[in-house]
Design an enzyme around this catalytic site. Structure first.
Site, PDB file in Angstrom:
ATOM      1  N   HIS A 126     -29.706 -26.703  54.015  1.00  0.00           N
ATOM      2  CA  HIS A 126     -30.193 -26.826  55.393  1.00  0.00           C
ATOM      3  C   HIS A 126     -30.887 -28.170  55.641  1.00  0.00           C
ATOM      4  O   HIS A 126     -31.170 -28.505  56.783  1.00  0.00           O
ATOM      5  CB  HIS A 126     -31.133 -25.660  55.728  1.00  0.00           C
ATOM      6  CG  HIS A 126     -30.423 -24.332  55.629  1.00  0.00           C
ATOM      7  ND1 HIS A 126     -29.956 -23.655  56.718  1.00  0.00           N
ATOM      8  CD2 HIS A 126     -30.050 -23.610  54.542  1.00  0.00           C
ATOM      9  CE1 HIS A 126     -29.328 -22.546  56.322  1.00  0.00           C
ATOM     10  NE2 HIS A 126     -29.375 -22.502  55.002  1.00  0.00           N
ATOM     11  N   HIS A 150     -36.818 -14.551  53.565  1.00  0.00           N
ATOM     12  CA  HIS A 150     -35.830 -15.300  52.762  1.00  0.00           C
ATOM     13  C   HIS A 150     -36.577 -16.392  51.998  1.00  0.00           C
ATOM     14  O   HIS A 150     -36.439 -16.541  50.791  1.00  0.00           O
ATOM     15  CB  HIS A 150     -34.790 -15.885  53.713  1.00  0.00           C
ATOM     16  CG  HIS A 150     -33.746 -16.756  53.075  1.00  0.00           C
ATOM     17  ND1 HIS A 150     -32.812 -16.279  52.193  1.00  0.00           N
ATOM     18  CD2 HIS A 150     -33.472 -18.087  53.214  1.00  0.00           C
ATOM     19  CE1 HIS A 150     -32.017 -17.281  51.812  1.00  0.00           C
ATOM     20  NE2 HIS A 150     -32.396 -18.385  52.419  1.00  0.00           N
TER      21      HIS A 150
HETATM   22 FE    FE Z   1     -28.531 -21.152  53.577  1.00  0.00          FE
HETATM   23 ZN    ZN Z   2     -31.435 -20.381  52.611  1.00  0.00          ZN
END
Ligand code: FE
Ligand code: ZN
Length: 255
Positions: free
Chosen positions: A61, A114
């Site tokens: 990301h 997450h």
């Molecule tokens: Fe990811």
């Molecule tokens: Zn991730």
């Protein structure tokens, strides 16, 4: 349409989004796994990049941020809680903060689970939520850093958004998520219909994102952990919603 949104596939299965406030021509990108496809899209449209919105610190990301900043001078926005492991931030944000893209307001939502410090960006007026690896199309991110309770709390924050909101998540995982969701509610007609639709989209090479929150609420097992139908299907009628969520998440981890 106050916002123009362009989906750009990156790496093997990541999605990046360009968001343009139509009134002012101000442009943001959500996440930057790699710079080249983003720069190519900006150039093709003759758009100037103003903001880079980061959802969380995973390499898939953020790895393109440095190159993107060098090429465009765009300002980097990301979670204060993650500042030590994100590329240098121009604006460090926390849940509840409000920012501007041109004339459009958007809100930062803390969606930890997450990772801790994972944020989503909510454009209330544009009915668009950029969720990274928190709520995903027909799924949710694996709980790496937070607790199951924390991720369930995050799922509840999505319950609070308008059903007409579109969910723009970070990956194309929907076909696999479909198979898993059907193990939880094999007889639910909404799931069966959606599975057919996803299959057809993927067969044509189409993206399965964005997806309306209304459809997610009707089909996504991770949002439905509090639903009596789901509890019954799992033989967990007496369990708390968070316990049911944790059971579904661990089943998916081993799926
Ligand atoms: Fe990811
Ligand atoms: Zn991730």
């Amino acid at each position: 349409m106050p916002l123009e949104i362009v989906t750009i596939p990156c790496l093997s299965d990541n999605y990046v989004y360009l968001i343009r406030d139509v009134e002012t021509g101000t442009v943001a990108v959500v996440d930057a796994p790699e710079a080249a496809p983003i720069l190519a899209e900006l150039q093709a449209r003759d758009w100037q990049l103003d903001q880079i919105l980061l959802t969380h610190h995973h390499y898939d990301h953020i790895d393109g941020v440095e190159e993107l900043v060098k090429a465009t001078g765009a300002k980097v926005i990301g979670a204060k809680a993650d500042a030590h492991r994100l590329p240098p931030l121009d604006t460090a944000v926390s849940g509840g903060d409000r920012l501007q893209l041109g004339n459009m307001n958007y809100e930062v939502l803390d969606v930890s689970g997450h990772t801790i410090g994972h944020v989503a960006y909510i454009f209330h007026k544009g009915l668009a939520a950029f969720t990274g690896d928190s709520l995903m199309a027909w799924g949710c991110g694996r709980v790496f850093e937070g607790t199951m309770d924390m991720m369930w709390e995050t799922m509840q924050k999505f319950h609070a958004l308008p059903r007409a909101m579109d969910i723009y998540s970070g990956h194309e995982y929907t076909a696999n998520n479909a198979k898993f969701a059907l193990t939880i509610e094999p007889d639910n007609e909404s799931l069966l219909q959606r599975a057919q639709a996803v299959k057809a989209e993927r067969a044509k090479g189409e993206f399965t994102v964005p997806v309306g929150l209304g459809l997610e609420l009707a089909t996504n097992p991770f949002l439905r952990a509090g639903h009596i139908k789901v509890k019954t299907a799992l033989g967990m009628e007496d369990a708390t919603d968070a316990e049911v969520f944790a059971e579904i998440r661990s089943r998916k981890d081993n799926f």
